[in-house]
Design a protein around this motif. Structure first.
Motif: not given
Length: 373
Positions: A42-49, A294-296, A335-344
């Protein structure tokens, strides 16, 4: 007769082999589908520092030192309190400096009297010279005497200024409003000009935080500094030594003039409001800087990721088939991770049961309770 016996044995062997296979068994055994569980990407708000070790520094920090010698005869503050600009903090024995000032004042009066007398003499000789009533040499002597007395008056005024300066230096005053530390001298202590450290005073609101970044990040922070409004929200979050986060936002006020050629880093200064004096000069902390990415973003559970030879993969369910996808990971968010490329977005990522899978393996959605434990 012998040949008939051989034929009979062969026929019996064939019948026996066929009977052993049993009904319904044709070719290799069929592998059942692997039970799995899936989660939709899913697309979600990912705020990280990004985090940087940092140090709290006072914007104004001054060491108080004596400018004249003598004994400490007065201390006029409470250690650790906020003192106002101009407040007298220490007094050095003033008696000899007051005497020197009075002596300088008397010297000025004497020099001015001599100057005034010489001025009158020169004026009188000037009028007489115009009438040829005196010798020219007399007038020249009067002019020279006037200039000598003028110089002596200037020297007396300079001596007076020096004496008054020393008298002023016998009182050490706060150069700005700030918090003063614990005194390093006591009443009666002898101090020397320029060498004896009396105390330190520092400003506390606002206050700054210094940290260093690699030279490759300079353009990023220059952009933050030039962009209006950056830092007045959640761009900079300060984590205190106890692990809590400071409630006030910060902003960039300075980027150092150059890069340290030994480390390849540059110092950056962030300003924070400090109304409750929570931040102390010299305190160690961690500065969290909002990441530009950071963002969607596309997010999946981190437990769905498989690492192989430094590369990362996930299995995606397509009907009853699991296909393996190589992915590019972004930051981990608990417990989540951002995926930059490879799936939709919308892909059904397998989170449980993939340990027994191979690419294009058959699957069955839903792990039975006894297997899921």
């Amino acid at each position: 007769m012998k040949n008939e016996f051989v034929v009979f044995i062969c026929a019996f062997g064939i019948i026996s082999f066929t009977a052993c296979k049993g009904p319904g068994q044709k070719g290799a055994p069929v592998v059942p589908p692997t039970p799995v569980n899936t989660v939709e990407a899913q697309q979600a708000s990912a705020i990280y520092y990004d985090t940087y070790p940092a140090t709290v520094v006072a914007l104004n920090n001054v060491e108080l030192r004596a400018q004249v010698s003598g004994f400490i005869t007065g201390i006029f503050f409470k250690e650790g309190e906020v003192v106002q600009k101009g407040k007298t903090l220490y007094e050095i024995d003033r008696r000899k400096y007051e005497a020197a000032a009075r002596q300088a004042e008397a010297g000025i009066l004497s020099a001015r009297a001599n100057f005034n007398r010489a001025q009158k003499d020169m004026d009188r000789y000037q009028r007489l010279a115009e009438q040829d009533a005196i010798a020219r040499q007399t007038l020249d002597n009067a002019v020279a005497t006037l200039e000598t007395n003028r110089s002596q008056l200037a020297a007396a005024e300079a001596s007076m200024l020096a004496a008054r300066t020393d008298l002023d230096y016998s009182l050490i005053k706060a150069p700005f409003t700030g918090r003063i530390g614990i005194s390093l001298v006591k009443l009666g202590a002898q101090v020397s000009p320029g060498t004896t450290l009396l105390n330190t005073i520092s400003s506390e609101n606002p206050i700054a935080v210094d940290f260093v970044v690699n030279e490759t990040e300079i353009s990023r922070f220059v952009g933050m500094q030039n962009k209006k409004g950056v830092g007045m929200d959640s761009t900079f979050r300060l984590q205190l030594p106890d692990g809590s986060f400071y409630k006030h936002a910060g902003k960039i006020i300075a980027i150092d003039r150059g890069v340290d050629n030994q480390t390849g880093t540059i110092k950056i200064r962030i300003e924070f409001e400090n109304p409750a004096d929570e931040l102390k000069d010299g305190m160690s902390c961690v500065l969290n800087v909002l990441n530009d990415l950071s963002g969607e973003r596309l997010i999946i559970p981190y437990k769905a990721v498989v690492e192989q030879m430094g590369e990362f993969f996930v299995f995606v369910a397509r009907d009853s088939i699991a296909t393996q996808h190589k992915i590019k990971l972004g930051p981990k968010l608990k417990d989540q991770v951002v995926v930059m490329d490879g799936i939709q977005a919308g892909d059904k990522v397998i989170t449980e049961g993939f340990q027994r899978l191979r690419d294009s393996g058959k699957i069955q959605i839903g792990i039975p309770p006894q297997q899921g434990k």
